[in-house]
Design an enzyme around this catalytic site. Structure first.
Site, PDB file in Angstrom:
ATOM      1  CG  ASP A  93      16.368 140.787 -19.040  1.00  0.00           C
ATOM      2  OD1 ASP A  93      15.944 141.920 -19.101  1.00  0.00           O
ATOM      3  OD2 ASP A  93      17.093 140.230 -18.119  1.00  0.00           O
ATOM      4  CB  CYS A 140      40.529 135.350 -27.906  1.00  0.00           C
ATOM      5  SG  CYS A 140      41.621 134.982 -26.583  1.00  0.00           S
ATOM      6  CB  CYS A 170      42.220 130.398 -28.558  1.00  0.00           C
ATOM      7  SG  CYS A 170      41.207 131.651 -27.902  1.00  0.00           S
ATOM      8  CG  HIS A 226      39.978 132.914 -23.441  1.00  0.00           C
ATOM      9  ND1 HIS A 226      40.637 132.281 -24.504  1.00  0.00           N
ATOM     10  CD2 HIS A 226      39.578 131.931 -22.492  1.00  0.00           C
ATOM     11  CE1 HIS A 226      40.557 131.093 -24.500  1.00  0.00           C
ATOM     12  NE2 HIS A 226      39.893 130.673 -23.184  1.00  0.00           N
TER      13      HIS A 226
END
Length: 399
Positions: free
Chosen positions: A95, A310, A308, A345
């Site tokens: 940014d 992960c 999941c 996660h």
């Protein structure tokens, strides 16, 4: 202007404005739509570069303001940029530093020259100009750099100031383009401003598109405005932006915001929320946010989220850690490990969500995906009115 990226269209939703594409950048391809984790000070808090890469992240954010203060431009020049500093072989977006000037520093003053502020370290008067912001980003070496814009909260009642900021952002873009040393290897994105005034947003889009930057951002949102107004601004802008360039909505990270914004035609998003909320013991799941520091999870020996993939949720047999909710409950208030695991996660969840979004667009089933997503998040079908309205505006009925 010169471009160091290629936007390769892959598919379009036949109902909504959702798009799938591949963004080819100097440090490798990035699938769109994408969520970009925020590694503010050249580090995603608690994760090593390898752990961040394990989440499938190929484009993360660094913060120009913070890196300009420490390690400083001289150090960045000496080592050869942020990729080497943080041992990150993939892409970086920076940014401009302008948002931090206004949001973090009480004694900041914006003039045509730039943003004047007092150093948070020793109180020394400092000045961030469009030219200096670009110079810092050139030293950082990020693949995508952002123009310095004049940032005003969307909730500001001062319409004249919002209009002034929009016009100043256009003038500052011209200065950023002029100051940019390496357009052949760093992509400068413009930022659309104009608050919640749709006419100002349209005017800004016309001016910014004419500058032909490699990519275009929609800025000044996620500042407390009503979600209906947010959606109107995103939809208004995407309808005016070229099809052959990436569209980046800045500062957006809630899962429901992501999937709706994609339906409205946006491609890229970033937010500190997934990592920040992890440090408070909160896990992002398909059924909502779980507050794992709550005692109700003390004896819950199931994964953070069933299914999941992960590193935390995968079983040891599948090469993961086999972390349970009970373990997170145990360590989240006592050890930094809890925050680290939840960060892994949460970032994985966000990136996995965007992969699923992309697949649904490619297979032209995005409306069905949206229905499944919101029905899981709101099993009683009490969908937020802003979601119903925004999706209804692009041909999707939740039921």
């Amino acid at each position: 202007m010169a471009s160091a990226l290629t936007y390769e269209p892959v598919a379009r939703c036949s109902t909504t404005k959702a798009r799938a594409a591949t963004l080819h950048l100097p440090h490798g391809p990035v699938p769109l739509p994408i969520f970009m984790p925020v590694a503010t000070q050249a580090s995603l808090k608690g994760l090593s570069p390898e752990q961040l890469a394990e989440t499938s992240c190929r484009l993360c954010l660094n913060n120009t303001y913070h890196l300009g203060l420490k390690p400083g431009q001289a150090t960045l020049d000496a080592i050869g940029g942020a990729h080497k500093l943080q041992s990150w072989p993939h892409n970086i977006l920076t940014d401009s530093g302008g948002f931090q000037m206004v949001s973090l520093l009480k004694l900041a003053k914006v003039t045509e020259e730039g943003v004047r502020f007092l150093s948070p370290h020793d109180g020394t008067p400092m000045l961030l100009t469009p030219e200096h912001s670009i110079s810092l980003q050139n030293s950082i070496g990020s693949d995508i750099i952002m123009q310095l814009d004049d940032v005003i909260a969307t909730t500001s009642p001062d319409h004249a100031r919002i209009k002034e900021a929009m016009h100043r952002s256009i003038r500052w873009l011209d200065r950023c383009i002029e100051a940019h040393k390496y357009p052949e290897r760093q992509n400068l994105f413009c930022i659309i401003q104009g608050g919640l005034d749709l006419d100002l947003r349209r005017q800004c889009c016309e001016e910014m598109v004419a500058r032909d930057t490699p990519g275009i951002a929609i800025g000044g949102l996620s500042g407390g405005e009503e979600k209906e107004s947010y959606c109107q601004v995103v939809k208004t802008c995407t309808e005016l932006l070229p099809d052959n360039k990436p569209r980046y909505v800045m500062g957006v990270g809630y899962p429901e915001d992501l999937v709706v914004s994609v339906a409205l035609g946006a491609d890229m998003f970033d937010c500190v929320w997934p990592t920040r909320t992890a440090r408070f013991g909160n896990a992002i799941t398909s059924k909502g946010v779980l507050t794992l520091r709550h005692a109700s999870f003390a004896a819950d020996f199931t994964p953070i989220e069933e299914g999941c993939t992960c590193m935390c949720c995968r079983s040891e047999a599948d090469g993961g850690l086999g972390i349970t909710k009970a373990y997170i409950y145990h360590v989240t208030a006592k050890e930094t490990a809890g925050a680290h695991l939840l960060t892994m996660h949460n970032v994985h969840y966000q990136l996995s969500l965007m992969r699923s979004v992309r697949e649904a667009i490619i297979e032209d089933r995005y409306p069905a995906f949206l229905n499944a997503f919101f029905n899981k998040l709101y099993p009683n079908k009490d969908f937020p009115a802003w979601v119903v309205g925004a999706l209804g505006g692009v041909g999707v009925r939740l039921e």
